[in-house]
Design a protein around this motif. Structure first.
Motif, mmCIF file in Angstrom:
data_model
loop_
_atom_site.group_PDB
_atom_site.id
_atom_site.type_symbol
_atom_site.label_atom_id
_atom_site.label_comp_id
_atom_site.label_asym_id
_atom_site.label_seq_id
_atom_site.Cartn_x
_atom_site.Cartn_y
_atom_site.Cartn_z
ATOM 1 N N HIS A 3 0.809 -1.223 0.000
ATOM 2 C CA HIS A 3 0.000 0.000 0.000
ATOM 3 C C HIS A 3 0.845 1.277 0.000
ATOM 4 O O HIS A 3 0.330 2.344 0.278
ATOM 5 C CB HIS A 3 -0.959 0.011 1.187
ATOM 6 N N ARG A 4 2.135 1.165 -0.311
ATOM 7 C CA ARG A 4 2.984 2.351 -0.392
ATOM 8 C C ARG A 4 3.500 2.504 -1.806
ATOM 9 O O ARG A 4 3.844 1.526 -2.459
ATOM 10 C CB ARG A 4 4.183 2.230 0.569
ATOM 11 N N LYS A 5 3.573 3.756 -2.265
ATOM 12 C CA LYS A 5 4.152 4.008 -3.577
ATOM 13 C C LYS A 5 5.653 3.739 -3.539
ATOM 14 O O LYS A 5 6.303 3.913 -2.505
ATOM 15 C CB LYS A 5 3.897 5.454 -4.013
ATOM 16 N N LEU A 6 6.186 3.347 -4.666
ATOM 17 C CA LEU A 6 7.631 3.115 -4.792
ATOM 18 C C LEU A 6 8.293 4.380 -5.313
ATOM 19 O O LEU A 6 7.904 4.929 -6.347
ATOM 20 C CB LEU A 6 7.905 1.959 -5.751
ATOM 21 N N TYR A 7 9.292 4.872 -4.580
ATOM 22 C CA TYR A 7 10.112 6.004 -5.000
ATOM 23 C C TYR A 7 11.557 5.527 -5.052
ATOM 24 O O TYR A 7 12.204 5.346 -4.021
ATOM 25 C CB TYR A 7 9.948 7.186 -4.040
ATOM 26 N N LEU A 8 12.029 5.325 -6.266
ATOM 27 C CA LEU A 8 13.351 4.745 -6.482
ATOM 28 C C LEU A 8 14.119 5.645 -7.430
ATOM 29 O O LEU A 8 13.822 5.715 -8.621
ATOM 30 C CB LEU A 8 13.194 3.338 -7.076
ATOM 31 N N GLY A 9 15.095 6.377 -6.889
ATOM 32 C CA GLY A 9 15.901 7.284 -7.698
ATOM 33 C C GLY A 9 17.359 6.888 -7.666
ATOM 34 O O GLY A 9 17.740 5.905 -7.018
ATOM 35 N N PRO A 10 18.210 7.636 -8.355
ATOM 36 C CA PRO A 10 19.645 7.307 -8.370
ATOM 37 C C PRO A 10 20.305 7.439 -7.004
ATOM 38 O O PRO A 10 21.301 6.775 -6.723
ATOM 39 C CB PRO A 10 20.231 8.307 -9.367
ATOM 40 N N LEU A 11 19.747 8.273 -6.120
ATOM 41 C CA LEU A 11 20.305 8.458 -4.785
ATOM 42 C C LEU A 11 19.496 7.770 -3.694
ATOM 43 O O LEU A 11 20.036 7.397 -2.662
ATOM 44 C CB LEU A 11 20.387 9.951 -4.442
ATOM 45 N N THR A 92 11.063 11.305 0.944
ATOM 46 C CA THR A 92 10.023 10.549 0.256
ATOM 47 C C THR A 92 8.660 11.126 0.615
ATOM 48 O O THR A 92 8.396 11.386 1.792
ATOM 49 C CB THR A 92 10.078 9.066 0.679
ATOM 50 N N PRO A 93 7.769 11.314 -0.357
ATOM 51 C CA PRO A 93 6.418 11.771 -0.006
ATOM 52 C C PRO A 93 5.734 10.819 0.966
ATOM 53 O O PRO A 93 6.079 9.632 1.052
ATOM 54 C CB PRO A 93 5.701 11.796 -1.367
ATOM 55 N N MET A 94 4.757 11.326 1.678
ATOM 56 C CA MET A 94 4.102 10.564 2.727
ATOM 57 C C MET A 94 3.458 9.278 2.216
ATOM 58 O O MET A 94 3.347 8.293 2.953
ATOM 59 C CB MET A 94 3.044 11.432 3.420
ATOM 60 N N ASP A 95 3.030 9.245 0.949
ATOM 61 C CA ASP A 95 2.407 8.023 0.443
ATOM 62 C C ASP A 95 3.420 6.920 0.154
ATOM 63 O O ASP A 95 3.042 5.819 -0.249
ATOM 64 C CB ASP A 95 1.554 8.306 -0.796
ATOM 65 N N GLY A 96 4.703 7.192 0.387
ATOM 66 C CA GLY A 96 5.722 6.161 0.226
ATOM 67 C C GLY A 96 6.372 5.748 1.528
ATOM 68 O O GLY A 96 7.336 4.981 1.535
ATOM 69 N N LEU A 97 5.861 6.265 2.655
ATOM 70 C CA LEU A 97 6.457 5.985 3.963
ATOM 71 C C LEU A 97 5.575 5.051 4.790
ATOM 72 O O LEU A 97 4.349 5.037 4.626
ATOM 73 C CB LEU A 97 6.657 7.292 4.736
ATOM 74 N N GLU A 154 8.319 10.473 -9.925
ATOM 75 C CA GLU A 154 8.865 9.167 -9.566
ATOM 76 C C GLU A 154 10.064 8.832 -10.452
ATOM 77 O O GLU A 154 10.419 9.568 -11.357
ATOM 78 C CB GLU A 154 7.775 8.096 -9.711
ATOM 79 N N GLY A 155 10.701 7.692 -10.170
ATOM 80 C CA GLY A 155 11.825 7.228 -10.963
ATOM 81 C C GLY A 155 13.042 8.124 -10.809
ATOM 82 O O GLY A 155 13.256 8.735 -9.763
ATOM 83 N N PHE A 156 13.851 8.236 -11.867
ATOM 84 C CA PHE A 156 15.067 9.043 -11.815
ATOM 85 C C PHE A 156 14.761 10.469 -11.393
ATOM 86 O O PHE A 156 15.518 11.095 -10.645
ATOM 87 C CB PHE A 156 15.759 9.042 -13.181
ATOM 88 N N ASP A 157 13.627 10.985 -11.874
ATOM 89 C CA ASP A 157 13.290 12.386 -11.630
ATOM 90 C C ASP A 157 13.144 12.704 -10.142
ATOM 91 O O ASP A 157 13.320 13.854 -9.727
ATOM 92 C CB ASP A 157 11.986 12.748 -12.335
ATOM 93 N N THR A 158 12.820 11.697 -9.336
ATOM 94 C CA THR A 158 12.574 11.923 -7.910
ATOM 95 C C THR A 158 13.689 12.724 -7.259
ATOM 96 O O THR A 158 13.448 13.698 -6.543
ATOM 97 C CB THR A 158 12.405 10.579 -7.171
ATOM 98 N N ASP A 159 14.933 12.315 -7.467
ATOM 99 C CA ASP A 159 16.052 12.955 -6.803
ATOM 100 C C ASP A 159 16.445 14.284 -7.431
ATOM 101 O O ASP A 159 17.189 15.064 -6.831
ATOM 102 C CB ASP A 159 17.264 12.015 -6.783
ATOM 103 N N ALA A 160 15.966 14.553 -8.651
ATOM 104 C CA ALA A 160 16.253 15.830 -9.298
ATOM 105 C C ALA A 160 15.299 16.928 -8.822
ATOM 106 O O ALA A 160 15.488 18.088 -9.136
ATOM 107 C CB ALA A 160 16.164 15.690 -10.814
#
Length: 293
Positions: A3-11, A92-97, A154-160
């Motif tokens: 039930h959590r979104k995935l936030y996966l970036g280069p960092l 990480t946004p709250m929906d990923g914690l 999301e994805g690579f853009d997350t950390d940018a």
């Protein structure tokens, strides 16, 4: 990750939170980058310790759990061994914690354009070059701002940290704001009323200190004091990670973006903000509680 979104970036990788067992009195500082994260962490550290001279050592004692630069086994073991009240940070946004109804989540926001221009300067002060393609040093064509507007959450853009990430942070936190353990703060309000911010955070954490001590704690968290002691307050301060610890606390003011963008760029930003947020939400995200006065 149920039930959590995935936030996966280069960092960063929010799956690392699966290794952390949340305790009832934990304090999580949740923000987009450059929105007052270190400031709020310092306030929490001062209040929990009751010591205006506390050695915050944020990167170790109040770690950024999401970031991959430290082995999660080491981070999880260190946090599990702590017997004092714990605090951690997340970008990480709250929906990923992981959500625990007993822990406190302090979500801090800042005018998106202030956060963006602060992030530009911040990246030049770090040895990390992963985002150079987004933030070229010689950006005569306005590439950086175009990517700020075009990037996804999301994805690579997350950390940018494009605008979409800031908006996702805000909407995810606002959706939970009625919970008694999820609180939204704004950088502008913290700047206008630091004593009021201390009082609010202390109330949320159930902490009281004598008035004289509170005055000392508030003074320790002033921008000028933190900048003058940057090696103590900057994350990994005094360890040579940043080109300049002092530069981490560049100015602390708002509105640095004014005069830096063309009318066309501002119009594109306005259109995106208006498409994603109602007038009241937009005013608050840009200017804080005083915008409603």
């Amino acid at each position: 990750m149920a039930h959590r979104k995935l936030y996966l970036g280069p960092l960063t990788d929010n799956r690392r939170w699966d290794r952390i067992t949340i305790r009832p009195d934990d304090v999580l500082v949740v923000t987009p980058p450059k929105c007052g994260t270190t400031w709020m962490q310092t306030i929490v550290a001062l209040l929990i310790s009751g010591d205006p001279e506390v050695d915050t050592e944020l990167s170790v004692k109040m770690p950024w759990v999401d970031i991959r630069l430290r082995e999660i086994d080491e981070v999880a073991a260190r946090m599990e061994q702590l017997t004092t009240r714990r605090s951690m940070k997340s970008h990480t946004p709250m929906d990923g914690l992981p959500m625990d109804d007993r822990a406190q989540y302090l979500c801090v926001f800042r005018h998106p354009l202030d956060a963006h221009f602060s992030y530009r300067r911040h990246l030049r002060n770090t040895p990390l070059r992963l985002l150079d393609m987004w933030y070229p040093e010689d950006d005569t064509d306005g590439l950086t701002f175009r990517r700020f507007l075009d990037g996804g959450p999301e994805g690579f853009d997350t950390d940018a940290m494009p605008l979409a990430v800031i908006l996702r942070h805000y909407t995810a936190a606002a959706a939970l704001a009625e919970r008694p353990n999820v609180s939204l703060f704004h950088y502008a309000d913290m700047s206008r009323d630091l004593p009021g911010t201390f009082a609010r955070v202390a109330g949320l954490l159930g902490i009281t200190h004598p008035p004289g001590l509170m005055e000392q704690l508030i003074a320790a968290a002033s921008f000028d004091h933190m900048k003058a002691h940057a090696e103590r307050y900057a994350p990994s301060g005094g360890k040579g990670f940043f080109t300049s610890d002092t530069e981490f606390f560049h100015s602390g003011t708002s509105g640095k973006w004014r005069g830096q963008l063309s009318e066309a760029e501002l119009a594109q930003y306005d259109a995106m903000m208006d498409a994603q947020l109602g007038p009241g939400d937009r005013r608050w995200l840009e200017y804080g509680a005083a915008s409603s006065a």
